[in-house]
Each structure stands twice: as C-alpha cells, then as structure tokens.
Write a protein that holds these residues in place. Structure first.
Motif, PDB file in Angstrom:
ATOM      1  N   ASN A 117       0.826  -1.222   0.000  1.00  0.00           N
ATOM      2  CA  ASN A 117       0.000   0.000   0.000  1.00  0.00           C
ATOM      3  C   ASN A 117       0.859   1.271   0.000  1.00  0.00           C
ATOM      4  OD1 ASN A 117      -2.447  -1.515   0.199  1.00  0.00           O
ATOM      5  ND2 ASN A 117      -2.083  -1.753   2.412  1.00  0.00           N
ATOM      6  N   GLY A 118       2.003   1.156  -0.694  1.00  0.00           N
ATOM      7  CA  GLY A 118       2.902   2.311  -0.746  1.00  0.00           C
ATOM      8  C   GLY A 118       2.834   3.080  -2.045  1.00  0.00           C
ATOM      9  N   LYS A 119       1.951   2.689  -2.955  1.00  0.00           N
ATOM     10  CA  LYS A 119       1.877   3.338  -4.251  1.00  0.00           C
ATOM     11  C   LYS A 119       1.534   4.813  -4.128  1.00  0.00           C
ATOM     12  CE  LYS A 119      -0.635   3.050  -8.664  1.00  0.00           C
ATOM     13  NZ  LYS A 119      -1.673   2.286  -9.413  1.00  0.00           N
ATOM     14  N   ARG A 120       0.681   5.163  -3.208  1.00  0.00           N
ATOM     15  CA  ARG A 120       0.224   6.547  -3.097  1.00  0.00           C
ATOM     16  C   ARG A 120       1.289   7.468  -2.491  1.00  0.00           C
ATOM     17  NH1 ARG A 120      -4.270   5.688   1.715  1.00  0.00           N
ATOM     18  NH2 ARG A 120      -3.040   4.206   2.943  1.00  0.00           N
ATOM     19  N   TYR A 121       2.410   6.874  -2.013  1.00  0.00           N
ATOM     20  CA  TYR A 121       3.460   7.691  -1.419  1.00  0.00           C
ATOM     21  C   TYR A 121       4.667   7.859  -2.349  1.00  0.00           C
ATOM     22  CZ  TYR A 121       0.797   6.612   2.783  1.00  0.00           C
ATOM     23  OH  TYR A 121      -0.202   6.471   3.704  1.00  0.00           O
ATOM     24  N   ILE A 122       4.480   7.583  -3.654  1.00  0.00           N
ATOM     25  CA  ILE A 122       5.583   7.698  -4.615  1.00  0.00           C
ATOM     26  C   ILE A 122       6.145   9.123  -4.569  1.00  0.00           C
ATOM     27  CG2 ILE A 122       6.176   7.691  -7.071  1.00  0.00           C
ATOM     28  CD1 ILE A 122       4.231   5.400  -7.459  1.00  0.00           C
ATOM     29  N   GLY A 123       7.480   9.206  -4.424  1.00  0.00           N
ATOM     30  CA  GLY A 123       8.151  10.496  -4.348  1.00  0.00           C
ATOM     31  C   GLY A 123       8.302  11.014  -2.934  1.00  0.00           C
ATOM     32  N   GLU A 124       7.705  10.343  -1.952  1.00  0.00           N
ATOM     33  CA  GLU A 124       7.762  10.806  -0.567  1.00  0.00           C
ATOM     34  C   GLU A 124       8.646   9.882   0.279  1.00  0.00           C
ATOM     35  OE1 GLU A 124       3.908  11.227   1.129  1.00  0.00           O
ATOM     36  OE2 GLU A 124       3.044  12.149  -0.666  1.00  0.00           O
ATOM     37  N   PHE A 125       9.174  10.426   1.380  1.00  0.00           N
ATOM     38  CA  PHE A 125       9.903   9.639   2.371  1.00  0.00           C
ATOM     39  C   PHE A 125       8.925   9.178   3.432  1.00  0.00           C
ATOM     40  CE2 PHE A 125      13.404  11.926   0.455  1.00  0.00           C
ATOM     41  CZ  PHE A 125      14.455  11.018   0.505  1.00  0.00           C
ATOM     42  N   ILE A 126       9.005   7.900   3.756  1.00  0.00           N
ATOM     43  CA  ILE A 126       8.091   7.360   4.764  1.00  0.00           C
ATOM     44  C   ILE A 126       8.875   6.511   5.764  1.00  0.00           C
ATOM     45  CG2 ILE A 126       6.168   7.281   3.100  1.00  0.00           C
ATOM     46  CD1 ILE A 126       6.577   4.208   3.057  1.00  0.00           C
ATOM     47  N   ASP A 127       8.275   6.315   6.923  1.00  0.00           N
ATOM     48  CA  ASP A 127       8.813   5.372   7.909  1.00  0.00           C
ATOM     49  C   ASP A 127       8.133   4.031   7.684  1.00  0.00           C
ATOM     50  OD1 ASP A 127      10.477   7.241   9.206  1.00  0.00           O
ATOM     51  OD2 ASP A 127       8.758   8.050  10.301  1.00  0.00           O
ATOM     52  N   ALA A 128       8.953   2.984   7.496  1.00  0.00           N
ATOM     53  CA  ALA A 128       8.411   1.656   7.191  1.00  0.00           C
ATOM     54  C   ALA A 128       8.900   0.649   8.216  1.00  0.00           C
ATOM     55  CB  ALA A 128       8.812   1.220   5.787  1.00  0.00           C
ATOM     56  N   SER A 129       8.139  -0.408   8.349  1.00  0.00           N
ATOM     57  CA  SER A 129       8.485  -1.507   9.262  1.00  0.00           C
ATOM     58  C   SER A 129       8.615  -2.795   8.456  1.00  0.00           C
ATOM     59  CB  SER A 129       7.400  -1.662  10.334  1.00  0.00           C
ATOM     60  OG  SER A 129       7.693  -2.774  11.169  1.00  0.00           O
ATOM     61  N   VAL A 130       9.711  -3.506   8.633  1.00  0.00           N
ATOM     62  CA  VAL A 130       9.995  -4.727   7.876  1.00  0.00           C
ATOM     63  C   VAL A 130       9.055  -5.839   8.330  1.00  0.00           C
ATOM     64  CG1 VAL A 130      11.728  -6.494   7.348  1.00  0.00           C
ATOM     65  CG2 VAL A 130      12.411  -4.087   7.575  1.00  0.00           C
ATOM     66  N   THR A 131       8.440  -6.513   7.336  1.00  0.00           N
ATOM     67  CA  THR A 131       7.555  -7.639   7.647  1.00  0.00           C
ATOM     68  C   THR A 131       8.192  -8.991   7.331  1.00  0.00           C
ATOM     69  OG1 THR A 131       6.533  -7.457   5.452  1.00  0.00           O
ATOM     70  CG2 THR A 131       5.477  -6.266   7.277  1.00  0.00           C
ATOM     71  N   SER A 132       8.970  -9.068   6.226  1.00  0.00           N
ATOM     72  CA  SER A 132       9.641 -10.330   5.865  1.00  0.00           C
ATOM     73  C   SER A 132      10.810 -10.031   4.943  1.00  0.00           C
ATOM     74  CB  SER A 132       8.667 -11.305   5.192  1.00  0.00           C
ATOM     75  OG  SER A 132       8.163 -10.755   3.995  1.00  0.00           O
ATOM     76  N   VAL A 133      11.725 -11.013   4.850  1.00  0.00           N
ATOM     77  CA  VAL A 133      12.919 -10.888   4.005  1.00  0.00           C
ATOM     78  C   VAL A 133      13.010 -12.127   3.126  1.00  0.00           C
ATOM     79  CG1 VAL A 133      15.427 -10.645   3.949  1.00  0.00           C
ATOM     80  CG2 VAL A 133      14.110  -9.529   5.766  1.00  0.00           C
ATOM     81  N   LEU A 134      13.195 -11.921   1.817  1.00  0.00           N
ATOM     82  CA  LEU A 134      13.331 -13.019   0.861  1.00  0.00           C
ATOM     83  C   LEU A 134      14.740 -12.971   0.275  1.00  0.00           C
ATOM     84  CD1 LEU A 134      12.078 -15.357  -0.761  1.00  0.00           C
ATOM     85  CD2 LEU A 134      11.351 -13.671  -2.460  1.00  0.00           C
ATOM     86  N   GLN A 135      15.509 -14.067   0.467  1.00  0.00           N
ATOM     87  CA  GLN A 135      16.889 -14.142  -0.009  1.00  0.00           C
ATOM     88  C   GLN A 135      16.967 -15.070  -1.221  1.00  0.00           C
ATOM     89  OE1 GLN A 135      19.933 -12.602   1.244  1.00  0.00           O
ATOM     90  NE2 GLN A 135      20.395 -13.287  -0.816  1.00  0.00           N
ATOM     91  N   THR A 136      17.500 -14.569  -2.334  1.00  0.00           N
ATOM     92  CA  THR A 136      17.709 -15.373  -3.544  1.00  0.00           C
ATOM     93  C   THR A 136      19.113 -15.114  -4.053  1.00  0.00           C
ATOM     94  OG1 THR A 136      16.919 -13.676  -5.085  1.00  0.00           O
ATOM     95  CG2 THR A 136      15.260 -15.136  -4.134  1.00  0.00           C
ATOM     96  N   SER A 137      19.575 -15.955  -5.012  1.00  0.00           N
ATOM     97  CA  SER A 137      20.892 -15.740  -5.608  1.00  0.00           C
ATOM     98  C   SER A 137      20.943 -14.453  -6.404  1.00  0.00           C
ATOM     99  CB  SER A 137      21.262 -16.932  -6.509  1.00  0.00           C
ATOM    100  OG  SER A 137      21.394 -18.104  -5.740  1.00  0.00           O
ATOM    101  N   ALA A 138      19.762 -14.000  -6.881  1.00  0.00           N
ATOM    102  CA  ALA A 138      19.723 -12.749  -7.636  1.00  0.00           C
ATOM    103  C   ALA A 138      19.784 -11.541  -6.720  1.00  0.00           C
ATOM    104  CB  ALA A 138      18.455 -12.705  -8.489  1.00  0.00           C
TER     105      ALA A 138
END
Length: 365
Positions: free
Chosen positions: A334-355
C-alpha cells in the motif's frame, strides 16, 4: 624442416640396423661356413653394405608413414595431458618411475635364470610401472595430505599463530561476466580473494570480440573488462596467470570454463546465475560475487524500522518500491500513493535469492 631431419635420421638408423642384421646373419654357424664367407673380407663387406643399403632404402620410403604415426601419437599425448592437472602428471610419472625401479630390482634376480625369465622380468617391470603410476594418481589427495602434514609438522614453530594460506593456493578462474562487472578488482584489493587468479585465453578472446563489437554498449563493456584486468595485473600484489589451455572439442565458453576449473582443481569466480547452477550440477566449486555482495549487506529482521523514499510502483496492486543505499529493493505494501515521498516503514519479511535480497515492509502508522 623437422620432418626432413627425422626422415634422414630414420634412414641412417635403417642403414645401421641393416649393418648389424647382416653382421649377425653372417655370424650364424651354418651360413658362415658357406664358401668361407666370413674369411672373404671383400664378400663379407659387400654383403653388409648391400644389406645396409637395402634396409636404409626401405626405411627411407616408409619414413613418411612412421613420421605421420609419430606425430599422431605426439598429438594424442598432448591432447590427453592437456586434460590432466599438472599434479596428476607429476604423480603418475613419479609412481611409474618408482614401479619401474622396483620391477628392475626384482627382475634382475630372475633374468639370469633363462631368456624366458628375462623377457618375463621386462614385462613385469613395465606392468608394475603402470600399476604404480595409476595408484599414485588415484591416491593423489592422500599423498598430498601426507606430505602437507609432514611439512606442517616440520614448520609448526614457524607457522604458530599464523593463518594457513591453503585457501589462497586454490586457483580462481575468472569468467567474462565477473571481469566486466569490475567488483573483482575491489574485492581482490581488500585481500579477501587471494591468488592465483586464472584468466583463460578464450575468455580474453571473448572480451576482445566484445570490445570490437559494433554495439556501443557491448564495446564499452568489453573495454571496461580489459581495463579491469590491466589494473588487477599492474596495481594489485596478487598473482595473475594467463592460461593457454583450450578444449577444441568444446564450443561454449562457459563449458570450457568449467572444464578448465576441473583440470586445475580450482574454483570459478562468476556472477552469472545460470553458470552458477550448471557448475553446482557438475560439482565445480563456485565463488559467486552476487552471493558475496548479498552476504555483506546489512541484516534487516522483521519488525525493524527504516526510513526510505518510494521511487516507483510495484508489480502487485498498490505496492510501492524503494531502495536502500546498497541497492537492496524494499517492497512496501500500500505504498503506491506515497511515490516520491519519504516514509517510515516496518519490515515484515525478508526473501533471499541468488539474484539478490528482497525486503517486504509496510508503512508505519
């Protein structure tokens, strides 16, 4: 020129062989009594000369075939040895020599009994040489470990407290992508990757073709890769080897690269995802620059907070995309409406791949 010289040598050998054969034939008791041929010096010499000339002429005419067989054999030996590591060749030769010496020592005990045992001892010596050479190659790792252990014990006082350099002795074979990428220069400069760095000649040829490309982007990448190699060779205190070893029966550069790493018992340094997977399938050790880059990125755990700018919209509905300073992509729900703005975010998950590493987050309310 060399063929002519060998042909002359073979002809001379034929003449000499003819002389010795004629002399041996004339020494046979039944033949030597015919007209006292041994006592007639002129007849004996004439017979030897004629026989020598006949054998010499025969050798002269069959020498092209012998030379062709010799060169084919040499070419076969050269191709076979190219596929072998130098340590295998040295151990095989050493084992063969030891086996031959043992066979000769044993054979001398029986050679004097009869001609049959003499021939048998020769065959046994050659067989023992082959067996010992084969055993030495197959037991390569154990032999190296044994002598390495002796060396460590003999120098334990000098090496006490120092880090072993065995890892650095493993050849690192560079592929085209990692050279063009350029990060190998900075990594080598830090000392985390030690030499020798091996640059195959076919990789240099590929870089040269890329740098001569009509496409501006490809040409720039090729020249950048050549510049990186020059800087590694000139500016860094690291061993760089240019390998002329090639595999004509293999057409693809990546396949040649993996084969070279197998022959050298080395590791492939790459950032090519597909090459990484093929190398793993073939059991070739790989140092992936992308994996290294991902490993040294800051670790973000679910629940951590960060401040970032939403740059663009994501693939899914209402997603926004931001990036950390190291290039790690952050997907904000739900971050589309904040394009161009700085926001405070909270990490929910991390996905690690070779790429790379992908982090999912939500806007902190």
């Amino acid at each position: 020129m060399i063929r002519k010289v060998i042909r002359i040598i073979l002809t001379i050998m034929g003449v000499m062989l003819g002389y010795f054969l004629a002399n041996s034939i004339l020494s046979i008791e039944g033949i030597s009594h015919i007209d006292n041929i041994r006592e007639n010096l002129v007849l004996a010499m004439s017979s030897c000369i004629i026989f020598s000339l006949i054998i010499g002429i025969i050798f002269y005419f069959i020498s092209p075939l012998l030379i062709k067989l010799l060169f084919n054999f040499m070419e076969y030996i050269e191709k076979y040895t190219q596929k072998m590591a130098m340590i295998d060749i040295l151990l095989g030769a050493t084992g063969g020599i030891i086996g031959l010496l043992i066979g000769v020592l044993i054979g001398t005990l029986f050679a004097s009994i009869s001609e049959f045992f003499a021939i048998l001892s020769i065959i046994g010596s050659l067989s023992l040489a082959i067996i010992c050479g084969d055993i030495a190659v197959k037991k390569k790792e154990e032999i190296i470990a044994f002598f390495t252990g002796l060396n460590r014990r003999n120098n334990s006082k000098e090496k006490k407290g120092k880090r072993s350099n065995n890892f650095g002795e493993v050849p690192k074979v560079l592929d085209t992508s990692v050279i063009i990428d350029g990060r190998i220069l900075d990594i080598s400069g830090t000392g985390f990757i030690e030499g020798p760095l091996v640059i195959p000649q076919f990789v240099l040829d590929e870089l040269r073709h890329i740098s001569d490309s009509a496409d501006d982007l490809k040409r720039t990448k090729g020249r950048r890769g050549l510049d990186i190699l020059n800087k590694i060779q000139k500016d860094l205190p690291i061993e760089v080897q240019i390998s002329d070893m090639d595999f004509p029966d293999i057409t693809e550069v990546d396949s040649k690269l993996l084969k070279l790493a197998q022959v050298l018992n080395g590791k492939v340094v790459t950032n090519d995802f597909n090459l990484n997977k093929v190398a793993e399938f073939q059991g070739v050790p790989v140092l992936n620059i992308n994996d290294l880059a991902n490993a040294i990125k800051p670790v973000l755990l679910p629940g951590e907070e960060l401040k970032l700018q939403i740059i663009k919209e994501g693939k899914e509905n209402n997603q926004g995309i931001g990036y950390l300073d190291d290039g790690t992509m952050i997907v904000v729900e739900n971050g589309k409406r904040y394009i161009g703005e700085f926001i405070d975010a909270s990490v929910t998950s991390v996905l690690q791949t070779s790429a790379g590493r992908m982090i999912f987050a939500t806007r902190k309310s």
